[in-house]
Scaffold this active site. Sequence first.
Site, PDB file in Angstrom:
ATOM      1  N   ASP A  94      -1.898   6.575   6.689  1.00  8.07           N
ATOM      2  CA  ASP A  94      -3.122   5.901   6.050  1.00  8.07           C
ATOM      3  C   ASP A  94      -3.284   4.784   7.247  1.00  8.07           C
ATOM      4  OD1 ASP A  94      -4.673   3.953   4.920  1.00  8.07           O
ATOM      5  OD2 ASP A  94      -3.463   3.769   3.403  1.00  8.07           O
ATOM      6  N   TRP A 142       0.900  -1.191   0.001  1.00  8.82           N
ATOM      7  CA  TRP A 142      -0.001   0.145   0.033  1.00  8.82           C
ATOM      8  C   TRP A 142       0.688   1.397   0.098  1.00  8.82           C
ATOM      9  CZ3 TRP A 142      -4.496  -0.696  -1.924  1.00  8.82           C
ATOM     10  CH2 TRP A 142      -5.152  -1.831  -1.646  1.00  8.82           C
ATOM     11  N   LYS A 195     -12.647  -1.628   7.256  1.00  7.82           N
ATOM     12  CA  LYS A 195     -11.993  -2.550   8.321  1.00  7.82           C
ATOM     13  C   LYS A 195     -12.376  -2.302   9.717  1.00  7.82           C
ATOM     14  CE  LYS A 195      -8.670  -2.701   5.199  1.00  7.82           C
ATOM     15  NZ  LYS A 195      -8.274  -3.789   3.999  1.00  7.82           N
TER      16      LYS A 195
END
Length: 365
Positions: free
Chosen positions: A177, A107, A201
Amino acid sequence: MECLPLSRGHNFSAGPAALPEAVLRRAQAELLEWGTSGASVMEVSHRGKEFMAMAEQAEADLRGLLAIPANYKVLFLQGGATQQFAQIPMNLARPEQRADYIVTGDWGEKAVREAGSLVRAQVSATSAANNYTALPPRADWDLDPASAYVHYTPNETIRGVEFHEVPDVGGVPLIADMSSTILSRRIDVSRFGLIYAGAQKNIGPSGLVVLIVREDLLERCPSTLPKIFSFAEHAAQNSLLNTPNTFGWYLAGLVFQWLKAEGGLAVIEQRNRRKAETLYDFIDTSDFYANPVDRAARSWMNVPFTLADSALDAAFLQQSRDAGLLALKGHKLVGGMRASLYNAVEQASVDALVDFMRDFARRNG
């Protein structure tokens, strides 16, 4: 329509991930008629008094959970974290400016690659050489005090690598993030310039992103930026510049209420630590399973593991699925298995996973 018996499994999905059962049941009960509105939350105006009251309460609850200082704005935006890979440099940096990126997984790679066409994105530290199984030593970071910001990913869901401390980057705004770690423990928001998180999440359903930004950074947003991309414009309109993801916002608010009722993030942090320790302790004492990540960088949220014989992977996945253990297949980039232990995953689910793993190893070892 006939209602079928409830048969929910132990959900270890990396995202979209498990939601608290109490939240799902409440949403189910309110789906057709929300409060006194006479309609579903998906059918009312986002500018009506009922929705706006809910939105204000959701923000207040999130601020309380994270102890967000008054000089930070909270935005509930559409899209996901990946969209922010571009929007952050668009809002916070000039094209000729340098921005530092700490890359500890896939990511982080995507974030710096996306930013590269918008700003002078610099990979200032990376653990690619060890296949993202550890964190780059802080002494090796090449940071520029004149950079627009420093970006990092506190938790990498694919490889299961996590920072357990907030890095000190001096006076440069730190951007995080936190898609896979937000609300999993207490944090000091004042250490960050901006935090962003995809909802799927620990917050709610996919399609919503929560962004927490220090107010002074909004002054950087270019006036030439289209309003829909401008953090400052969204902040000025209390996230109602355009029609928001109303159902996602509503469900996020229910999750915040659930977290408060459970005792807040101090309690959630203890639970998450215990869940991770339960699974890692079993893996470490087994000669049938292995985790490749440096112990100091192991994620609480995402636990990848491999079997001693990869030829058994298919059997493990099929038999675990038959036992009600869902979504254990590892990411396609790394293979093996992965158990994601987000807030809504209960200790009983982790215990059931360990029991299955023990039995599978006994039968196949």
